[in-house]
Design an enzyme around this catalytic site. Sequence first.
Site, PDB file in Angstrom:
ATOM      1  N   ASP A 267      58.166  -5.525  42.057  1.00  0.00           N
ATOM      2  CA  ASP A 267      57.348  -5.861  40.894  1.00  0.00           C
ATOM      3  C   ASP A 267      56.298  -4.769  40.710  1.00  0.00           C
ATOM      4  O   ASP A 267      55.931  -4.078  41.670  1.00  0.00           O
ATOM      5  CB  ASP A 267      56.664  -7.212  41.096  1.00  0.00           C
TER       6      ASP A 267
ATOM      7  N   GLU B  81      52.449  -3.829  38.537  1.00  0.00           N
ATOM      8  CA  GLU B  81      51.354  -4.184  37.635  1.00  0.00           C
ATOM      9  C   GLU B  81      50.940  -2.902  36.930  1.00  0.00           C
ATOM     10  O   GLU B  81      51.044  -1.803  37.490  1.00  0.00           O
ATOM     11  CB  GLU B  81      50.180  -4.791  38.397  1.00  0.00           C
TER      12      GLU B  81
ATOM     13  N   GLU C 146      41.746  -6.602  28.838  1.00  0.00           N
ATOM     14  CA  GLU C 146      42.801  -7.614  28.722  1.00  0.00           C
ATOM     15  C   GLU C 146      43.822  -7.491  29.849  1.00  0.00           C
ATOM     16  O   GLU C 146      44.384  -8.502  30.314  1.00  0.00           O
ATOM     17  CB  GLU C 146      43.501  -7.539  27.368  1.00  0.00           C
TER      18      GLU C 146
ATOM     19  N   HIS D 155      48.260 -12.027  38.598  1.00  0.00           N
ATOM     20  CA  HIS D 155      49.593 -11.459  38.787  1.00  0.00           C
ATOM     21  C   HIS D 155      49.572 -10.409  39.892  1.00  0.00           C
ATOM     22  O   HIS D 155      49.723  -9.216  39.652  1.00  0.00           O
ATOM     23  CB  HIS D 155      50.100 -10.850  37.477  1.00  0.00           C
TER      24      HIS D 155
ATOM     25  N   ASP E 286      53.922 -12.073  43.706  1.00  0.00           N
ATOM     26  CA  ASP E 286      54.993 -12.322  42.747  1.00  0.00           C
ATOM     27  C   ASP E 286      56.355 -12.018  43.353  1.00  0.00           C
ATOM     28  O   ASP E 286      57.339 -12.722  43.082  1.00  0.00           O
ATOM     29  CB  ASP E 286      54.783 -11.486  41.484  1.00  0.00           C
TER      30      ASP E 286
END
Length: 224
Positions: free
Chosen positions: A8, A10, A53, A151, A156
């Site tokens: 994964d 980010e 954000e 997250h 994850d």
Amino acid sequence: MKRSILFDTETTGLDPATGDRVIEIAALELVGDLPTGREYRTLIDPERDVPEEASRVHGFTRADLEGQPKFAEIVDDFLAFVGDDALIAHNARFDFGFLNAELKRIGRKPLDMERMVDTLDMARERFPGMPNSLDALCRRFGVDLSARTTHNALLDCRLLAEVYVELMGGRQHGLGLVAEGEQAPAVVYDGPAERRIVRVCPSAAELAAHAGFVEQLKDPVWNS
């Protein structure tokens, strides 16, 4: 046994074509579709700002990433960990797109898309028309989500590993005899024990005792 890598990322945003960068990579090794305990994780200095954000999603700010290695400094370790095996991710095109953009930026060969296994595609095929986010799949399969406040890439990966086992057919999948010279993955599940069926062949004395017992019954069903 088959080896694969579940991973994964980010990022600072949603589109590498507009300058968004990878800020975290996490990966874990599967053998026979089960985690072995070998994991890889690194933070990365994206060499740019981290929009507010994006920080609300993964919890990282620009200050958190200052002093972390740049992608070019971790790429060899990451590629050594993943090897040439299949690469599993949820919405894998997103993660492949970002990693390949980072690899292109430093003049390295992109990841082969033929290696991609997308658990989102698997979930959509199995549960058409239903929510198939990682959160939704965890709830559907009874995977504990209490630690997932942001997250985090490594968390994850661990959650997706449990979901992947279920998408591949449940916790019995991949369990079997280990070929000579191979080492079984050291994996412990804390879920309910699987039901085991045991067939026993009675001895001649036990059969005779049972027949004697049946003779004492009125209209036994065994003689029907």
